[in-house]
Structure formats: structure tokens, C-alpha cells
Design an enzyme around this catalytic site. Sequence first.
Site, PDB file in Angstrom:
ATOM      1  N   LYS A 107     -10.501  32.876 -26.286  1.00 19.63           N
ATOM      2  CA  LYS A 107     -10.954  33.360 -27.595  1.00 19.63           C
ATOM      3  C   LYS A 107     -11.714  32.250 -28.295  1.00 19.63           C
ATOM      4  O   LYS A 107     -11.121  31.258 -28.724  1.00 19.63           O
ATOM      5  CB  LYS A 107      -9.755  33.783 -28.445  1.00 19.63           C
ATOM      6  CG  LYS A 107      -9.019  35.003 -27.893  1.00 19.63           C
ATOM      7  CD  LYS A 107      -7.800  35.351 -28.729  1.00 19.63           C
ATOM      8  CE  LYS A 107      -7.091  36.584 -28.170  1.00 19.63           C
ATOM      9  NZ  LYS A 107      -5.811  36.850 -28.819  1.00 19.63           N
ATOM     10  N   LYS A 190     -10.442  35.299 -36.036  1.00 17.38           N
ATOM     11  CA  LYS A 190      -9.105  35.358 -36.659  1.00 17.38           C
ATOM     12  C   LYS A 190      -8.404  34.000 -36.543  1.00 17.38           C
ATOM     13  O   LYS A 190      -7.540  33.666 -37.348  1.00 17.38           O
ATOM     14  CB  LYS A 190      -8.258  36.495 -36.069  1.00 17.38           C
ATOM     15  CG  LYS A 190      -7.954  36.425 -34.568  1.00 17.38           C
ATOM     16  CD  LYS A 190      -6.784  35.563 -34.192  1.00 17.38           C
ATOM     17  CE  LYS A 190      -6.673  35.337 -32.706  1.00 17.38           C
ATOM     18  NZ  LYS A 190      -5.619  34.403 -32.317  1.00 17.38           N
TER      19      LYS A 190
HETATM   20  N1  LIG Z   1      -1.378  31.120 -25.570  1.00 17.13           N
HETATM   21  C1  LIG Z   1      -1.554  32.351 -26.017  1.00 17.13           C
HETATM   22  O1  LIG Z   1      -0.598  32.988 -26.464  1.00 17.13           O
HETATM   23  C2  LIG Z   1      -2.891  32.994 -25.985  1.00 17.13           C
HETATM   24  C3  LIG Z   1      -4.032  32.267 -25.689  1.00 17.13           C
HETATM   25  N2  LIG Z   1      -5.249  32.884 -25.691  1.00 17.13           N
HETATM   26  C4  LIG Z   1      -6.460  32.136 -25.378  1.00 17.13           C
HETATM   27  O2  LIG Z   1      -6.409  31.724 -24.029  1.00 17.13           O
HETATM   28  C5  LIG Z   1      -7.168  30.527 -23.855  1.00 17.13           C
HETATM   29  C6  LIG Z   1      -6.315  29.529 -23.105  1.00 17.13           C
HETATM   30  O3  LIG Z   1      -5.235  29.198 -23.950  1.00 17.13           O
HETATM   31  P1  LIG Z   1      -3.796  28.753 -23.469  1.00 17.13           P
HETATM   32  O4  LIG Z   1      -3.467  29.277 -22.130  1.00 17.13           O
HETATM   33  O5  LIG Z   1      -2.869  29.069 -24.555  1.00 17.13           O
HETATM   34  O6  LIG Z   1      -3.981  27.161 -23.363  1.00 17.13           O
HETATM   35  P2  LIG Z   1      -2.884  26.015 -23.362  1.00 17.13           P
HETATM   36  O7  LIG Z   1      -3.085  25.190 -24.580  1.00 17.13           O
HETATM   37  O8  LIG Z   1      -1.541  26.576 -23.102  1.00 17.13           O
HETATM   38  O9  LIG Z   1      -3.295  25.166 -22.086  1.00 17.13           O
HETATM   39  C7  LIG Z   1      -4.543  24.590 -21.956  1.00 17.13           C
HETATM   40  C8  LIG Z   1      -4.976  24.763 -20.506  1.00 17.13           C
HETATM   41  O10 LIG Z   1      -6.353  24.439 -20.404  1.00 17.13           O
HETATM   42  C9  LIG Z   1      -6.522  23.548 -19.303  1.00 17.13           C
HETATM   43  N3  LIG Z   1      -7.754  22.790 -19.539  1.00 17.13           N
HETATM   44  C10 LIG Z   1      -7.954  21.800 -20.437  1.00 17.13           C
HETATM   45  N4  LIG Z   1      -9.236  21.367 -20.338  1.00 17.13           N
HETATM   46  C11 LIG Z   1      -9.838  22.102 -19.373  1.00 17.13           C
HETATM   47  C12 LIG Z   1     -11.132  22.101 -18.802  1.00 17.13           C
HETATM   48  N5  LIG Z   1     -12.088  21.268 -19.227  1.00 17.13           N
HETATM   49  N6  LIG Z   1     -11.414  22.994 -17.833  1.00 17.13           N
HETATM   50  C13 LIG Z   1     -10.472  23.865 -17.418  1.00 17.13           C
HETATM   51  N7  LIG Z   1      -9.219  23.893 -17.911  1.00 17.13           N
HETATM   52  C14 LIG Z   1      -8.909  23.014 -18.871  1.00 17.13           C
HETATM   53  C15 LIG Z   1      -5.253  22.748 -19.275  1.00 17.13           C
HETATM   54  O11 LIG Z   1      -5.088  22.127 -18.015  1.00 17.13           O
HETATM   55  C16 LIG Z   1      -4.231  23.855 -19.533  1.00 17.13           C
HETATM   56  O12 LIG Z   1      -3.975  24.579 -18.358  1.00 17.13           O
HETATM   57  C17 LIG Z   1      -7.576  30.076 -25.262  1.00 17.13           C
HETATM   58  O13 LIG Z   1      -8.898  30.440 -25.510  1.00 17.13           O
HETATM   59  C18 LIG Z   1      -6.641  30.852 -26.169  1.00 17.13           C
HETATM   60  O14 LIG Z   1      -7.204  31.130 -27.443  1.00 17.13           O
HETATM   61  C19 LIG Z   1      -5.380  34.206 -25.968  1.00 17.13           C
HETATM   62  C20 LIG Z   1      -4.280  34.967 -26.249  1.00 17.13           C
HETATM   63  C21 LIG Z   1      -2.963  34.429 -26.266  1.00 17.13           C
HETATM   64  O1  LIG Z   2      -4.547  34.604 -29.775  1.00 18.38           O
HETATM   65  C1  LIG Z   2      -3.359  34.413 -29.820  1.00 18.38           C
HETATM   66  C2  LIG Z   2      -2.361  35.504 -29.985  1.00 18.38           C
HETATM   67  O2  LIG Z   2      -2.942  36.768 -29.859  1.00 18.38           O
HETATM   68  C3  LIG Z   2      -2.861  33.018 -29.766  1.00 18.38           C
HETATM   69  O3  LIG Z   2      -3.033  32.426 -31.004  1.00 18.38           O
HETATM   70  P1  LIG Z   2      -2.870  30.849 -31.150  1.00 18.38           P
HETATM   71  O4  LIG Z   2      -3.953  30.237 -30.301  1.00 18.38           O
HETATM   72  O5  LIG Z   2      -3.034  30.554 -32.611  1.00 18.38           O
HETATM   73  O6  LIG Z   2      -1.494  30.499 -30.650  1.00 18.38           O
END
Ligand SMILES: NC(=O)C1=CN([C@@H]2O[C@H](COP(=O)(O)OP(=O)(O)OC[C@H]3O[C@@H](n4cnc5c(N)ncnc54)[C@H](O)[C@@H]3O)[C@@H](O)[C@H]2O)C=CC1
Ligand SMILES: O=C(CO)COP(=O)(O)O
Length: 332
Positions: A107, A190
Site C-alpha cells: 500500500k 489512509k
Molecule cells: N502488516 C499488515 O498487516 C499489512 C501490510 N500491508 C502492506 O504490505 C506491505 C508489506 O508490509 P509488511 O509485510 O507489514 O512489512 P513488514 O514491516 O512486516 O516487513 C518488511 C518486509 O520487507 C522486507 N524488505 C525490506 N526492504 C526490502 C527491499 N528493498 N526489497 C524487498 N523486501 C524488502 C523485509 O525483509 C521484510 O520482509 C506494505 O506495503 C504494507 O502497507 C497491507 C495490509 C496489511
Molecule cells: O493496511 C493495514 C491494515 O489494513 C496495515 O496498516 P499499518 O501499516 O498501519 O499497520
Amino acid sequence: MNGKKIAVIGSGGWGCAVAVMLCSNGNDVTLWSWKEEERSAIEKNGENKEFLPGVKISGKIHLTCDISCVCDKDLIVLAVPSRAVRSTAKAMADYVKKGTPLVILSKGLEDKTLKTMSEIAEEEIKNCIPVALSGPSHAEEVARKVPTAIVAACKVSDTAKFVQEIFMCEYFRVYTNDDILGVELGGALKNVIALCAGITDGIGFGDNTKAALMTRGIKEIARLGTKMGANESTFYGLAGIGDLIVTCTSMHSRNRRAGILIGEGKTLKQALDEVHMVVEGVYSSHAAYELSKKMNVEMPIIHKAYEVLFENLPPKDAVISLMKRDKKDEIV
Ligand SMILES: NC(=O)C1=CN([C@@H]2O[C@H](COP(=O)(O)OP(=O)(O)OC[C@H]3O[C@@H](n4cnc5c(N)ncnc54)[C@H](O)[C@@H]3O)[C@@H](O)[C@H]2O)C=CC1
Ligand SMILES: O=C(CO)COP(=O)(O)O
């Protein structure tokens, strides 16, 4: 529908939660990690202790750091932080089979180009069909099988339905939508409002302030989105107001938690270090600020967020100056 071959690209919190769900739905799942240390730690511990502690990663999930793993898949899920979407898409481009659905979980908006994640994917991977999967869905809750509803948005309706079939299970309900632009803008913007909601919590303001921010925030997002060609109704659905509500109110939200720290007086760097995980709203606030100027759309909350994050405007002064703006009619 199950038994599909799926690659989940990105093993942070959300990538891990989705990989576990797709595996338990009966699919053959490969989980790609950016760094070998992350892959081997998941293998050794049976979980990602850093980004999704306490959630078992099934031994049936294949772990890899080889991006060519996408080559024979029925579906690819992209779950890296938004700033890594272009480089990751570029790296996988040569291996993606023509017509493969690419489900984008990231996102954000690209800083320099102001593009959405699906626009980047389409540019870098000529052969894929991008689908944005977005809505109120914290990884920590999906991993606990908490009932969750979300939107699969794609210009190709059969592909949106295919993704709906693959992801749906008793605790994960997927709606389809053809407005991918609206769904992606809702998900990216958001996060900026959630940072602001956290800031007001950190300052010690109350629920009234947060409700006002959320209501006026979605109005700003919808104003920009409709001017860019999205459907207004998308912003009042799961990927708009739904995701805004969860992110502004949940302690799972990294954006809200970073905002609380800033509202309490920490610097942006201190807040990001303390939250540790990706805080997308910081980067999107800059892109949103630029987009509002480019599209000539009034977005006062987004502008104040930008000034607090990047121009050292004290958070309390930002809230007060929003309160003291010119008198308005609510509908405009
Ligand atoms: N965590 C959640 O509940 C949700 C996350 N998202 C979205 O999903 C995406 C990923 O978020 P999360 O899984 O929460 O991240 P996270 O903060 O849990 O983990 C970060 C991940 O990104 C990797 N990373 C860091 N730099 C990188 C690079 N240059 N190339 C490839 N990978 C790299 C890290 O190794 C790690 O696996 C974000 O855009 C977030 O907004 C969307 C909905 C829910
Ligand atoms: O997009 C998300 C939940 O739908 C995750 O939000 P945060 O990145 O603020 O944890």
C-alpha cells in the site's frame, strides 16, 4: 478453488500471514524472502520472529530467495514494502508467464513518479494482470483467523473473480471491484490519516478529534481520487473508510503507533526506529502532498501531515491551524 501453485513475494508480516492462509486453503505455496538471513531464520524458527512473531509457518511452504520461483505459478502475490515494488517487479519480470495474475498487497505511492503500485507493476512486468487486494486486514488478526473482509480490484473481472475464489475462506471474505485506482489510492492515503490519528492520540486529544480526522480525511481522499478518475463509492467501501477505520483505531497499526510517538514528542527517526516495521504513511504523505498540488485538490490534513513530518511543524500547532481554517460548508 485450491491446489494452485502460488508464489508469495515478501516474507514480512503480511506476506507470511497470507502465505499461511493460502497454504491452509490447500494451495502449493512458495514464500520468497528478500534476504537469506530472513529466509533461514524462518526455516530455523518455523516463524518470522521479527515481523510476525508467534505465527507458525507451515513446513509445507517452500522457502526461497530465488526470484525465478515465480516462473511456473498460477498466481503471484507481491507483499514487499511499496518502496521495493519497482525493483522487485523488475527482478521478476523475465520469469512471469504471460497473463499471470499479480496480486499486490503493498500500500503506497511511488515518491518520484506518484504512481500506484499496479501502474509500476504494469510498467515493469509486461505480461501480468495486476490485482489490488486491499481493505481492513492486519496481519496479526488474519493469522489468528479473525473474520476479515477485503476487496480484490482488477480491470479484468474474470481475474478479480479468480483471486476471490483463491483467497476466500471462512474467516476471509473477498469482494470484487473494477476500480483498482480507487482501491489503491484508498489503501495508500489512509495510512497518512492514520499517522495523523496517532499524532492526535499522542498529543492527548480525544475521540472527538479522531472522529473528525477520519471523516474529513476520507473526504480529502475521495476528493483527490474522484478527480483522478476513481469511483467515489470505492472510498466509502472496505478499501476506503473500512481500512481507514481499522488503521486509525488499532494498536496493530504501525502508522498509528508511529503517529502516537510523534505526538508524544519523538522525532520521525526515533518513531520509525521504535516501530521497526514498515510505516508506509510517511512516504505516501510526500507523494500525496505532491499529487494534491499537481491535481489542484484541496487536502489540508495531508498538507499538515507533510509539514509535521518533513518541515518540523509542531504537531499541536498543526491541529490548531486545521481548526482555525476558513469557515466551510460540510458538503463541499
Ligand atoms: N502488516 C499488515 O498487516 C499489512 C501490510 N500491508 C502492506 O504490505 C506491505 C508489506 O508490509 P509488511 O509485510 O507489514 O512489512 P513488514 O514491516 O512486516 O516487513 C518488511 C518486509 O520487507 C522486507 N524488505 C525490506 N526492504 C526490502 C527491499 N528493498 N526489497 C524487498 N523486501 C524488502 C523485509 O525483509 C521484510 O520482509 C506494505 O506495503 C504494507 O502497507 C497491507 C495490509 C496489511
Ligand atoms: O493496511 C493495514 C491494515 O489494513 C496495515 O496498516 P499499518 O501499516 O498501519 O499497520
